[in-house]
Design a protein around this motif. Structure first.
Motif, short mmCIF file in Angstrom:
data_model
loop_
_atom_site.label_atom_id
_atom_site.label_comp_id
_atom_site.label_asym_id
_atom_site.label_seq_id
_atom_site.Cartn_x
_atom_site.Cartn_y
_atom_site.Cartn_z
N LEU A 25 0.83 -1.21 0.00
CA LEU A 25 0.00 0.00 0.00
C LEU A 25 0.86 1.26 0.00
O LEU A 25 0.59 2.20 -0.74
N VAL A 26 1.92 1.26 0.79
CA VAL A 26 2.83 2.42 0.85
C VAL A 26 3.50 2.63 -0.50
O VAL A 26 3.56 3.75 -1.02
N ILE A 27 4.01 1.56 -1.10
CA ILE A 27 4.68 1.67 -2.39
C ILE A 27 3.69 2.12 -3.46
O ILE A 27 3.99 2.98 -4.30
N GLY A 28 2.48 1.55 -3.45
CA GLY A 28 1.46 1.95 -4.42
C GLY A 28 1.07 3.41 -4.29
O GLY A 28 0.90 4.10 -5.29
N VAL A 31 3.92 5.55 -5.72
CA VAL A 31 3.90 5.51 -7.19
C VAL A 31 2.76 6.37 -7.73
O VAL A 31 2.92 7.09 -8.72
N LEU A 32 1.60 6.32 -7.09
CA LEU A 32 0.46 7.12 -7.53
C LEU A 32 0.75 8.62 -7.42
O LEU A 32 0.43 9.38 -8.34
N VAL A 36 0.87 11.20 -10.61
CA VAL A 36 0.03 12.40 -10.72
C VAL A 36 0.89 13.64 -10.94
O VAL A 36 0.57 14.50 -11.78
N LEU A 37 1.99 13.75 -10.21
CA LEU A 37 2.88 14.90 -10.38
C LEU A 37 3.49 14.94 -11.77
O LEU A 37 3.58 16.01 -12.40
N SER A 38 3.90 13.79 -12.29
CA SER A 38 4.50 13.77 -13.62
C SER A 38 3.48 14.07 -14.71
O SER A 38 3.79 14.73 -15.70
N ILE A 39 2.24 13.60 -14.54
CA ILE A 39 1.20 13.92 -15.53
C ILE A 39 0.91 15.42 -15.53
O ILE A 39 0.74 16.03 -16.59
#
Length: 73
Positions: A25-28, A31-32, A36-39
Motif C-alpha cells: 500500500l505504501v509503495i502503491g 507511485v500514484l 500524478v505529479l509527472s502527468i
C-alpha cells in the motif's frame, strides 16, 4: 537431542505476512503520487510532449508484457 535450528520460525513468517499488504500500500501510494505529479508536469509542457510520453509509455508496456509472456512459458 533435537536440532533446534532446523525448525522454521513461524512467528516471523506470520509477522511478515501481516506487514506485506501494508508495504504494498505504501509503495502503491508513492507511485500514484509520482504519477500524478509527472502527468501534471507533462500537461503543462504541451500536447507534443504528451504524445511522446504516451508513445514511450505504450512501448514500455508492450515490451514488459512481451517479456512477461516469454518468461512465463
Amino acid at each position: 537431542m533435537a536440532d533446534v535450528t532446523a525448525t522454521p520460525v513461524l512467528a516471523e513468517d506470520a509477522l511478515l505476512g501481516l506487514l506485506l499488504p501494508f508495504w504494498q500500500l505504501v509503495i502503491g501510494a508513492f507511485v500514484l503520487v509520482v504519477l500524478v505529479l509527472s502527468i501534471g508536469r507533462l500537461a503543462r509542457r504541451g500536447p507534443s510532449r504528451m504524445t511522446t510520453a504516451l508513445l514511450v509509455t505504450a512501448a514500455a508496456i508492450a515490451g514488459l508484457a512481451t517479456i512477461g509472456v516469454l518468461l512465463q512459458g
